[in-house]
Design an enzyme around this catalytic site. Structure first.
Site, short mmCIF file in Angstrom:
data_model
loop_
_atom_site.label_atom_id
_atom_site.label_comp_id
_atom_site.label_asym_id
_atom_site.label_seq_id
_atom_site.Cartn_x
_atom_site.Cartn_y
_atom_site.Cartn_z
N TYR A 220 47.50 35.01 43.74
CA TYR A 220 46.52 35.42 42.68
C TYR A 220 45.72 36.50 43.11
CZ TYR A 220 42.79 34.96 39.34
OH TYR A 220 41.74 35.43 38.47
N LYS A 224 45.37 40.20 41.13
CA LYS A 224 44.17 40.98 40.71
C LYS A 224 44.00 42.29 41.22
CE LYS A 224 42.51 39.11 37.81
NZ LYS A 224 43.13 39.14 36.55
#
Length: 354
Positions: A220, A224
């Site tokens: 994750y 990002k």
């Protein structure tokens, strides 16, 4: 970690009441959480239309009813005619993204406004799964589809600015990033960046599962970081397009990227049969912002001036996104990845202008 611990000391300020007067605001991933509250704020701050891009229309319609029920406005003693529209958008499908963009193009072509686009749709998962297009889901939803939609939106936002009479502000494209990318480092993280083809390395099941076993948050965080790379490159695309396409009636699109901070949201979706780790849930309960406050960061970013173009916004100010973005290796990685992303997207949409 320090950013999370400091959150209670950074209270976000809601902009003035008519900040979006008469504007059309688009927000993706907006049937729940921070995106839903951003739509509510936009209406409360004067937007005449909000477009909610959602994967499940029925859930979007439920969110729409909730938002409208809480945002009745009056002007000169009469109820405003602000509207909310729910449009289908599945970021797991390139065709859905292109269909959504075509609908926006028709809207703009018919003289409609599009003043702000907030790309909030995203996901986090610890399980390997691929989309019908053959990409690992996090990679396509958070990055490839975000890049595709961003590139389709820049010229539409520019064109739509000519539809807004007496416009005194720039159209905005806000890409939702995170400060979680700051946990990454050159020595132990994001080793896929060293591969000959970074996207293919990220799309490898064994590599994914090995990485998740070592650090469940890394994928994750990498996604990002890639959102930041995409935002910087899309900002360059907007700059390059500006001299040749802008007229006295159009204005350059301001592209920035923002972190809402650690929020009490359902990013790890129970609908997918997943639950956030216990420690994360404890930290959310103790330290995280609620989604109403987190959404203020989106709204603020959509109102920031041209000085925010290509910049990272945290706690409502321009901030340093860290060495994985600004360092020499980060710049090389960004440029390499952008070339790979463009190559993929050109096959998906040969008419894409980059």
């Amino acid at each position: 970690m320090l950013h999370t611990l400091a959150l209670p000391f950074h209270k976000l300020k809601i902009p003035p009441g008519a900040s979006f007067a008469g504007q059309t605001v688009l927000c993706t991933g907006s049937n729940t959480g921070v995106g839903r509250e951003a739509c509510r704020h936009a209406l409360q701050l004067g937007a005449s239309k909000v477009i909610m891009g959602v994967r499940t229309v029925s859930k979007g319609e439920e969110a729409k009813r909730d938002i409208l029920a809480s945002t009745t406005r009056t002007t000169a003693g009469k109820e405003d005619d602000a509207t909310v529209e729910v449009w289908p958008l599945d970021m797991e499908s390139f065709e859905s993204v292109k269909s959504f963009a075509r609908r926006l193009e028709q809207h703009v072509g018919a003289g409609g406004r599009l003043d702000v686009a907030i790309l909030n749709a995203g996901m986090a998962t610890g399980k390997w799964a691929t989309t019908p297009d053959g990409w690992e889901k996090t990679l396509q939803v958070n990055n490839l589809s975000t890049a595709l939609l961003s590139l389709k939106l820049v010229p539409l936002l520019e064109r739509a600015s000519a539809n807004a009479q007496n416009r005194d502000c720039n159209p905005h494209l806000v890409i939702v990033a995170s400060d979680i990318h700051l946990m990454l480092n050159y020595k132990t993280s994001f080793q896929e960046r060293l591969a000959e083809n970074v996207l293919q390395a990220l799309n490898d099941k064994r590599g994914f599962e090995k990485g998740q076993a070592a650090n469940p948050a890394e994928r994750y965080a990498v996604s990002k970081l890639l959102d930041i790379y995409i935002a910087i490159e899309v900002a360059r695309v907007a700059e390059a397009a500006s001299p040749s396409t802008n007229t006295s009636q159009t204005k350059q699109v301001v592209v920035n990227y923002v972190t809402p901070g650690f929020c009490k949201s359902d990013l790890v979706s129970p609908a997918r049969g997943e639950k956030a780790p216990l420690m994360l849930r404890i930290m959310q309960w103790l330290l995280a912002r609620n989604v109403v406050e987190g959404s203020v960061a989106y709204i603020d970013a959509a109102l920031k001036g041209p000085e925010s173009h290509g910049k990272f916004l945290e706690n409502q100010v321009i901030a340093d996104p860290g060495p994985m973005v600004t360092g020499d290796e980060g710049i090389r990685t960004r440029q390499k990845l952008w070339g790979e992303i463009v190559e993929v997207l050109k096959k998906v949409d040969p008419e894409l202008v980059v």
